[in-house]
Design a protein around this motif. Structure first.
Motif, PDB file in Angstrom:
ATOM      1  N   ALA A 102      -4.912  19.562 -20.426  1.00 36.33           N
ATOM      2  CA  ALA A 102      -5.108  20.770 -19.934  1.00 36.33           C
ATOM      3  C   ALA A 102      -6.326  21.450 -20.374  1.00 36.33           C
ATOM      4  O   ALA A 102      -7.058  22.199 -19.744  1.00 36.33           O
ATOM      5  CB  ALA A 102      -4.080  21.552 -20.148  1.00 36.33           C
ATOM      6  N   GLN A 103      -6.693  21.418 -21.769  1.00 32.52           N
ATOM      7  CA  GLN A 103      -7.901  22.148 -22.289  1.00 32.52           C
ATOM      8  C   GLN A 103      -9.201  21.589 -21.883  1.00 32.52           C
ATOM      9  O   GLN A 103      -9.984  22.094 -21.519  1.00 32.52           O
ATOM     10  CB  GLN A 103      -7.867  21.813 -23.939  1.00 32.52           C
ATOM     11  N   TRP A 104      -9.224  20.332 -21.585  1.00 33.65           N
ATOM     12  CA  TRP A 104     -10.618  19.272 -21.179  1.00 33.65           C
ATOM     13  C   TRP A 104     -10.805  19.980 -19.794  1.00 33.65           C
ATOM     14  O   TRP A 104     -11.785  20.244 -19.257  1.00 33.65           O
ATOM     15  CB  TRP A 104     -10.250  17.740 -21.169  1.00 33.65           C
TER      16      TRP A 104
ATOM     17  N   VAL B 152      -9.029  12.909 -24.972  1.00 31.12           N
ATOM     18  CA  VAL B 152      -7.661  13.546 -24.016  1.00 31.12           C
ATOM     19  C   VAL B 152      -6.634  12.253 -24.367  1.00 31.12           C
ATOM     20  O   VAL B 152      -7.179  10.998 -24.435  1.00 31.12           O
ATOM     21  CB  VAL B 152      -8.054  13.556 -22.779  1.00 31.12           C
ATOM     22  N   ASP B 153      -5.615  12.795 -25.068  1.00 29.66           N
ATOM     23  CA  ASP B 153      -4.573  11.577 -25.222  1.00 29.66           C
ATOM     24  C   ASP B 153      -3.136  12.205 -24.760  1.00 29.66           C
ATOM     25  O   ASP B 153      -2.050  11.222 -25.178  1.00 29.66           O
ATOM     26  CB  ASP B 153      -4.691  11.028 -26.611  1.00 29.66           C
TER      27      ASP B 153
ATOM     28  N   TRP C 111     -12.186  18.736 -10.606  1.00 31.30           N
ATOM     29  CA  TRP C 111     -10.766  18.687 -11.438  1.00 31.30           C
ATOM     30  C   TRP C 111     -10.090  19.911 -11.232  1.00 31.30           C
ATOM     31  O   TRP C 111     -10.601  21.193 -11.139  1.00 31.30           O
ATOM     32  CB  TRP C 111     -11.191  18.491 -12.845  1.00 31.30           C
ATOM     33  N   THR C 112      -8.894  19.559 -10.923  1.00 32.17           N
ATOM     34  CA  THR C 112      -7.586  20.891 -11.192  1.00 32.17           C
ATOM     35  C   THR C 112      -6.758  20.660 -12.197  1.00 32.17           C
ATOM     36  O   THR C 112      -6.556  19.864 -12.829  1.00 32.17           O
ATOM     37  CB  THR C 112      -7.119  20.904  -9.736  1.00 32.17           C
TER      38      THR C 112
END
Length: 193
Positions: free
Chosen positions: A57-59, A50-51, A23-24
């Protein structure tokens, strides 16, 4: 371990290639879109919280930190379109709780609603399993566990299709696992491929 620069590919004669890649930060918008969809299965069976783009971005930062710290290797799963370029995220697979010299680690996954029912999860998990054993067997990895809640029958099917037979039952562990859990195990001795 550094983030691989090559992508893992999973293809069959009758199914398009899957691309597994780390993931990026650029995945935030697509990940947030998946999180905003009314996907009861994703919310029920995972800790995916995530919503919006800030939570995405945190995930994503947490996934990157796992790579940097060498204990969690998370991959975005994409379907290649006929031109060979990737499509929107179809899911996620992860090798977690890996430690230098440890014989055992855990795998996990989720699939986006638009990608379910087409064998994507089992193909991605099979590819991740081969990568994990190829990469970490030289340092001692010989066993991978897949855990899911006992009433998640779809995960049981994915585990079976991916060569992870049911080996035991875990007691409930609230709040993460309010019910008993299935333990599926794949051993290096079962082979790659």
């Amino acid at each position: 371990m550094s983030i691989p620069t090559t992508r893992l590919r999973a293809a069959t004669p009758t199914a398009p290639a899957l691309i597994l890649r780390p993931w990026t930060p650029e995945d935030a918008a697509g990940l947030a879109a998946l999180g905003r969809r009314d996907d009861a299965a994703l919310r029920r069976w995972t800790a995916f919280a995530v919503d919006d783009e800030p939570s995405a971005a945190q995930w994503l930062r947490e996934q990157q930190q796992g790579w940097e710290q060498g204990h969690r290797y998370a991959f975005a799963v994409e379907e290649a379109n006929p031109s060979g370029s990737p499509g929107p995220p179809a899911g996620h697979v992860v090798l977690k709780d890996i430690a230098p010299g440890a014989a055992s680690a855990e795998v996990g996954y989720w699939t986006a609603a638009h990608a379910r029912g087409r064998g994507i999860a089992s193909r991605a998990l099979h590819t991740l399993t081969d990568w994990a054993f190829t990469t970490f067997a030289p340092t001692g990895l010989t066993r991978l566990e897949l855990l899911h809640q006992v009433d998640n029958t779809a995960s049981c099917r994915v585990a079976d299709k991916s060569g992870y037979p049911l080996t035991g039952i875990r007691p409930p562990w609230p709040p993460d696992y309010p019910l008993e859990g299935h333990v599926h195990v794949r051993h290096l001795a079962q082979g790659l491929g």
